[in-house]
Scaffold this active site. Structure first.
Site, short mmCIF file in Angstrom:
data_model
loop_
_atom_site.label_atom_id
_atom_site.label_comp_id
_atom_site.label_asym_id
_atom_site.label_seq_id
_atom_site.Cartn_x
_atom_site.Cartn_y
_atom_site.Cartn_z
CD GLU A 1 7.23 -16.93 2.13
OE1 GLU A 1 7.45 -17.96 1.66
OE2 GLU A 1 6.88 -16.20 1.31
CB VAL B 1 -0.97 -0.16 1.29
CG1 VAL B 1 -1.73 1.19 1.20
CG2 VAL B 1 -1.70 -1.37 1.35
CE1 TYR C 1 -0.70 -10.00 5.08
CE2 TYR C 1 1.42 -10.23 6.20
CZ TYR C 1 0.62 -9.78 4.92
OH TYR C 1 1.15 -9.12 4.08
CG ASN D 1 5.62 -5.75 8.18
OD1 ASN D 1 4.70 -4.76 8.80
ND2 ASN D 1 5.51 -5.68 6.87
#
Length: 153
Positions: free
Chosen positions: A110, A78, A122, A115
């Site tokens: 992955e 993004v 997720y 992050n």
């Protein structure tokens, strides 16, 4: 995300002509961005590649390899100005939908352990940690591991 907000955005397949816009985003969001060749090769290989457009401007994109009954999410990005506004979730929901429409059983990806926002997204979407891939990503001090995550579709 409200239906009204969703109507402001449009998904369409990524084309070679989109690579200038994609390459204008990629180095601003990753310390080790994909190259134009990575994107070009992915498109040439027939990977499922999509862009999210707002006012005729690409604001997000994703690529996914589909093999047998599995989807491997290779890139979900993004543009910096659109981060933290639900665009990543919108794009991920779309890619999960593409995988389901292709009757795939599982989706894998992955992600860097550093992050944290991506991992939270997720996990919130139902992905589970499956394994650690050691020294997967380039990093300032050598290599960074990757968290392998999976989702049953």
């Amino acid at each position: 995300m409200s239906a009204m907000l969703k109507t402001q955005y449009q998904f369409r397949p990524m084309q070679m002509d989109d690579l200038d816009a994609v390459m204008a985003i990629e180095p601003h969001i990753y310390p080790y961005p994909w190259t134009r060749g990575n994107f070009s090769d992915s498109l040439s290989s027939g990977y499922s590649a999509w862009v999210l457009v707002s006012n005729e401007q690409i604001i997000a994109y994703s690529l996914m390899m589909m093999v047998l009954d599995e989807a491997h999410l290779l890139n979900l990005s993004v543009a910096k100005d659109y981060q933290k506004q639900g665009m990543g979730r919108l794009l991920l929901e779309y890619m999960v939908g593409v995988a389901k429409n292709n009757q795939l059983a599982n989706m894998f990806l992955e992600v860097r352990p550093s992050n944290i926002p991506a991992i939270a997204l997720y996990e919130n979407m139902g992905f589970n940690e499956m394994a650690i891939r050691r020294a997967y990503y380039p990093a300032v001090d050598g290599r960074e591991d990757a968290v392998l995550m999976g989702l049953a579709l």
